[in-house]
Design a protein around this motif. Sequence first.
Motif, PDB file in Angstrom:
ATOM      1  N   THR A 208       7.667   1.810  -2.822  1.00 43.09           N
ATOM      2  CA  THR A 208       7.659   1.077  -1.333  1.00 43.09           C
ATOM      3  C   THR A 208       7.223  -0.206  -1.095  1.00 43.09           C
ATOM      4  O   THR A 208       7.530  -1.166  -0.325  1.00 43.09           O
ATOM      5  N   PHE A 209       5.520  -0.058  -1.648  1.00 44.61           N
ATOM      6  CA  PHE A 209       4.697  -1.463  -1.377  1.00 44.61           C
ATOM      7  C   PHE A 209       5.102  -2.726  -1.883  1.00 44.61           C
ATOM      8  O   PHE A 209       5.637  -3.686  -1.720  1.00 44.61           O
ATOM      9  N   SER A 210       6.357  -2.116  -3.604  1.00 44.67           N
ATOM     10  CA  SER A 210       6.750  -3.294  -4.126  1.00 44.67           C
ATOM     11  C   SER A 210       7.996  -3.464  -2.846  1.00 44.67           C
ATOM     12  O   SER A 210       8.480  -5.153  -3.064  1.00 44.67           O
ATOM     13  N   ALA A 211       8.933  -3.090  -2.297  1.00 40.27           N
ATOM     14  CA  ALA A 211       9.707  -3.074  -1.313  1.00 40.27           C
ATOM     15  C   ALA A 211       9.731  -3.942  -0.543  1.00 40.27           C
ATOM     16  O   ALA A 211      10.607  -5.280  -0.558  1.00 40.27           O
ATOM     17  N   GLU A 234       3.111  -2.103  10.710  1.00 38.35           N
ATOM     18  CA  GLU A 234       3.375  -0.473  11.305  1.00 38.35           C
ATOM     19  C   GLU A 234       3.288   0.281   9.778  1.00 38.35           C
ATOM     20  O   GLU A 234       3.098   1.712   9.770  1.00 38.35           O
ATOM     21  N   LEU A 235       4.484   0.238   9.541  1.00 39.22           N
ATOM     22  CA  LEU A 235       4.694   0.767   7.759  1.00 39.22           C
ATOM     23  C   LEU A 235       3.706   1.182   6.923  1.00 39.22           C
ATOM     24  O   LEU A 235       3.197   2.568   6.925  1.00 39.22           O
ATOM     25  N   LEU A 236       2.683   0.014   6.656  1.00 33.91           N
ATOM     26  CA  LEU A 236       1.651   0.011   5.382  1.00 33.91           C
ATOM     27  C   LEU A 236       0.743   0.969   6.126  1.00 33.91           C
ATOM     28  O   LEU A 236       0.113   1.524   5.056  1.00 33.91           O
ATOM     29  N   SER A 237       0.915   0.464   7.550  1.00 31.08           N
ATOM     30  CA  SER A 237      -0.968   0.891   7.617  1.00 31.08           C
ATOM     31  C   SER A 237      -0.833   1.835   7.825  1.00 31.08           C
ATOM     32  O   SER A 237      -2.270   3.210   7.729  1.00 31.08           O
ATOM     33  N   GLN A 238       0.263   3.348   7.593  1.00 26.74           N
ATOM     34  CA  GLN A 238       0.154   4.299   8.230  1.00 26.74           C
ATOM     35  C   GLN A 238       0.192   5.253   6.927  1.00 26.74           C
ATOM     36  O   GLN A 238       0.328   6.610   6.692  1.00 26.74           O
ATOM     37  N   ILE A 239       0.291   4.787   5.595  1.00 27.57           N
ATOM     38  CA  ILE A 239      -0.128   4.892   4.335  1.00 27.57           C
ATOM     39  C   ILE A 239      -1.792   5.254   4.239  1.00 27.57           C
ATOM     40  O   ILE A 239      -2.378   4.334   4.270  1.00 27.57           O
ATOM     41  N   GLU A 240      -1.850   6.981   4.157  1.00 25.58           N
ATOM     42  CA  GLU A 240      -3.552   7.377   4.316  1.00 25.58           C
ATOM     43  C   GLU A 240      -3.825   7.109   2.692  1.00 25.58           C
ATOM     44  O   GLU A 240      -4.925   7.005   2.603  1.00 25.58           O
ATOM     45  N   GLY A 241      -3.288   7.708   2.265  1.00 26.48           N
ATOM     46  CA  GLY A 241      -3.444   8.556   0.705  1.00 26.48           C
ATOM     47  C   GLY A 241      -4.111   7.476  -0.307  1.00 26.48           C
ATOM     48  O   GLY A 241      -2.335   7.031  -0.759  1.00 26.48           O
ATOM     49  N   VAL A 242      -4.962   7.109  -0.727  1.00 27.40           N
ATOM     50  CA  VAL A 242      -5.405   6.205  -1.534  1.00 27.40           C
ATOM     51  C   VAL A 242      -5.988   6.826  -2.762  1.00 27.40           C
ATOM     52  O   VAL A 242      -6.869   7.681  -3.013  1.00 27.40           O
ATOM     53  N   ALA A 269      -2.442  -0.148 -11.934  1.00 33.16           N
ATOM     54  CA  ALA A 269      -1.436  -1.084 -11.239  1.00 33.16           C
ATOM     55  C   ALA A 269      -1.028  -0.569  -9.844  1.00 33.16           C
ATOM     56  O   ALA A 269      -0.629  -1.404  -8.832  1.00 33.16           O
ATOM     57  N   HIS A 270      -1.197   0.777  -9.102  1.00 32.66           N
ATOM     58  CA  HIS A 270      -0.827   0.785  -8.210  1.00 32.66           C
ATOM     59  C   HIS A 270      -1.825   0.066  -7.238  1.00 32.66           C
ATOM     60  O   HIS A 270      -0.634  -0.441  -6.566  1.00 32.66           O
ATOM     61  N   ARG A 271      -2.991   0.204  -7.883  1.00 35.48           N
ATOM     62  CA  ARG A 271      -4.154  -0.806  -6.852  1.00 35.48           C
ATOM     63  C   ARG A 271      -3.308  -2.092  -6.414  1.00 35.48           C
ATOM     64  O   ARG A 271      -3.153  -3.032  -5.117  1.00 35.48           O
ATOM     65  N   LYS A 272      -2.382  -2.826  -7.467  1.00 35.14           N
ATOM     66  CA  LYS A 272      -2.147  -3.796  -7.557  1.00 35.14           C
ATOM     67  C   LYS A 272      -1.250  -4.417  -6.736  1.00 35.14           C
ATOM     68  O   LYS A 272      -0.978  -5.187  -6.298  1.00 35.14           O
ATOM     69  N   ILE A 273      -0.447  -3.234  -6.945  1.00 32.64           N
ATOM     70  CA  ILE A 273       1.518  -3.806  -6.108  1.00 32.64           C
ATOM     71  C   ILE A 273       0.533  -3.405  -4.561  1.00 32.64           C
ATOM     72  O   ILE A 273       1.459  -4.135  -4.315  1.00 32.64           O
ATOM     73  N   ALA A 274      -0.003  -2.964  -4.591  1.00 27.96           N
ATOM     74  CA  ALA A 274      -0.686  -2.640  -2.791  1.00 27.96           C
ATOM     75  C   ALA A 274      -1.253  -3.861  -1.835  1.00 27.96           C
ATOM     76  O   ALA A 274      -0.569  -4.129  -0.644  1.00 27.96           O
TER      77      ALA A 274
END
Length: 562
Positions: A208-211, A234-242, A269-274
């Motif tokens: 989702t971050f990548s898209a 709005e979409l990314l701000s709802q992502i709480e699970g880091v 890699a997860h942090r980088k794409i975010a």
Amino acid sequence: MPGLITNGMAVGKRKRDDAAAATNGVKSRKAPKTVGKSDNTQAKILLLEEQILESRTHYNNIVELQSLVNNIDQKPKTATLAAVSLCRVFCRLIASEALVKRNTASEADGQVVQWLKARLRDYVDGLATQWIGSPDPSQESTALTLLMRIVKEETSQGSRRSEQAWRTETSTFYTLVETLLEKTEAEGARQEFVEKYVEEHDDVRSYTFSAVRQYLKSRADEGVDDAVIGHAIELLSQIEGVPDSQDQLADWYGEPPVEKKHQLLSLNAHRKIAQEAWLAIFRSPLTRDHRKAILNIATTRILPWFATRVELLTDFLTDSFNEGGSLSLLALSSIFHLITKKNLDYPEFYTKLYSLLDDDVMHSKHRSRFFRLLDTFMSSTHLPAAMVASFIKRLARLSLQAPPGAIVWVVPWVYNMLKAHPACTFMLHRPYHPAHSVYDKNNPKWRDEGMPNHTFSMSVPDPSHTGAIDSSLWELQTLESHYHPNVATLAKILSEQFTKREYQLEDFLDHSYATLVEAELGKVEMKKTPVVEWEIPKRIVTEEGGDLNRLGGLLEKAIATL
């Protein structure tokens, strides 16, 4: 098919029974079984589905089912049944690799594969454009579920094809994210998408971050609409699970990664794409509302992804501070978090904070929030006394023109700061001391006239060089004669012994004219009857005979000088 044969036999049997009954002249007492229109429609849809899965010769049934799906406005129930049926059809076709063109396939088989891909594309586009953003929440939720069911099947077809299904711009997943970004009325779909899929599955979150990054980057040259940027925030701000460690990367929606060095198994890699997704938003043309929305969640939703590259946020936060107003305060809050939690070197922090102390902040509707953050920023006991004195002196000067609701916080805050920084208590009283001989030469009358106050300059931007430490807090003594009795009484605490350890500043926040008046009116008994002017004069500028009185004469002279 057996089912069809059985039904046909049943129909034939009923005809023979009816004919026999007619021959015998006896009417059947059993009422004939009627089939509702909705049952006929459902049976037809199921028949079309069975025929498609039975033979390639019935693939044209897909077009008929798709026409029912597109007729959502006129026949929503029928369209929903057709949509669910088509979802099952395409999932079966994808699982059987009917949409994969093999190297040994003939030209006719290749054309069939391309035709099926086109029909799948029509199905996905229809659900995305017509169903997502619908005023009917159940219809929108159904579309989201069906699309993600297609995504699950597409991303479970081997590592290479799964990767393409996640990333390709023509894929179902990218189309869904694109629709969520572009549809204004899709707030519910965005929330459900995050709650049911993004927060539950690590691969969905990563892609989702990548898209989002891919979408914003592809449209950077032509310009991204303000509404789309708002939807992305709005979409990314709802992502709480880091995720905090790589051990937490274990929940997959599609095919689990097999390679040990796969990016989905790497926390970095997860942090980088975010980070890249948020940086793509930062580089977009942001409005003031966009910046405010980002800064409100910066410390909780954005900074955790920037564990190793916090310097990338400095420029954005600095630009936001330069916007002025409430954005400056929100930006400083994020910078302070970086300084205290991430060891960011930002030497101009207190200079920028000092610049926010003006008349506007004392009358702002966000005053209480500013005071809370100011108290947090100034809570360290290791701050230089000269700088602390500048903040105390500036707030004391501003309190002379501030409303009572602001003053009742400033006075106890000054008390707490003086208790925490004893070197600043000389600003309250300066008895003669041999060390004060420096004033004898330049100010020989200081014993009679008091210590000079011209050492403090409000125009100096650096709080370390304002000269406030050498001045006095005469402003707070002036407040002892304030017109509001609560302010006058509170100001006297600075002229008494400091026996209280500290004041709880939360008790003095959120005050206004209304709360102060309500507190006065709520008193049961008055210790002293207030003096009021109950006799209203009949004339103001003239006497009984019509001539001007003293006030009228002064007014006439003033008009004559104009």
